[in-house]
Write an enzyme that holds these catalytic residues in place. Sequence first.
Site, short mmCIF file in Angstrom:
data_model
loop_
_atom_site.label_atom_id
_atom_site.label_comp_id
_atom_site.label_asym_id
_atom_site.label_seq_id
_atom_site.Cartn_x
_atom_site.Cartn_y
_atom_site.Cartn_z
N ASP A 123 34.64 47.62 38.93
CA ASP A 123 35.44 48.41 37.99
C ASP A 123 34.48 49.01 36.97
O ASP A 123 33.73 48.29 36.31
CB ASP A 123 36.48 47.52 37.31
N ASP A 154 42.87 39.86 40.18
CA ASP A 154 41.53 39.39 40.53
C ASP A 154 40.46 40.33 39.97
O ASP A 154 39.30 40.22 40.30
CB ASP A 154 41.38 39.22 42.05
N HIS A 155 40.87 41.25 39.09
CA HIS A 155 39.93 42.14 38.42
C HIS A 155 39.87 41.80 36.93
O HIS A 155 40.87 41.42 36.33
CB HIS A 155 40.36 43.60 38.56
N ILE A 156 38.68 41.97 36.36
CA ILE A 156 38.51 41.80 34.91
C ILE A 156 38.38 43.20 34.33
O ILE A 156 37.43 43.93 34.63
CB ILE A 156 37.25 40.97 34.60
#
Length: 172
Positions: A123, A154-156
Amino acid sequence: MALGWAQAFQETHAQAGDIVAFDVFCGDLNFDNCSPDDKREQAHEIFSVYTDPCRVGPGQDEPWALGTLMNSQAIYDEAVATPETMKRTLEHSEGRKKYLAGPVQASACPDLSAPRSEGRRIDYILYREHQSPAGLKTVVGKVFFITQLASCSDHIPVGLQLLVTPVAQPGA
């Protein structure tokens, strides 16, 4: 292709008198800067147009940059289940190694031969400074890795604070 879309959007929406200091390109680009099999993408033209504040160059991120993809098998573990526990866990290299997804091979399997990184940062938030007659300078104030979505994704998420200041004019 995406660079062309960004340029077309800007041209379509520009208004007479606009003073643009910067523009931002962000999203899940689905490649990272640590996996050997992402070498082609690591050298993409976008990085010659936009600045990635987390990146030193192809295959190398800043030492403080974190991966943005969690190990999907562990996103519900107690150590990363709340914003506070995720923050505490990711402040330590052992926690990053356990909970952030590491480099992958073309087969989508972990690449255990790759040098250990701080995780797969897929990201991105990139910026491009514009030259303007107003003489403005854009600098990075801060990069944020946001833990508020702990156990929801499951993404920061990544945040970026840009500071715009006037450039001192010679003789002024």
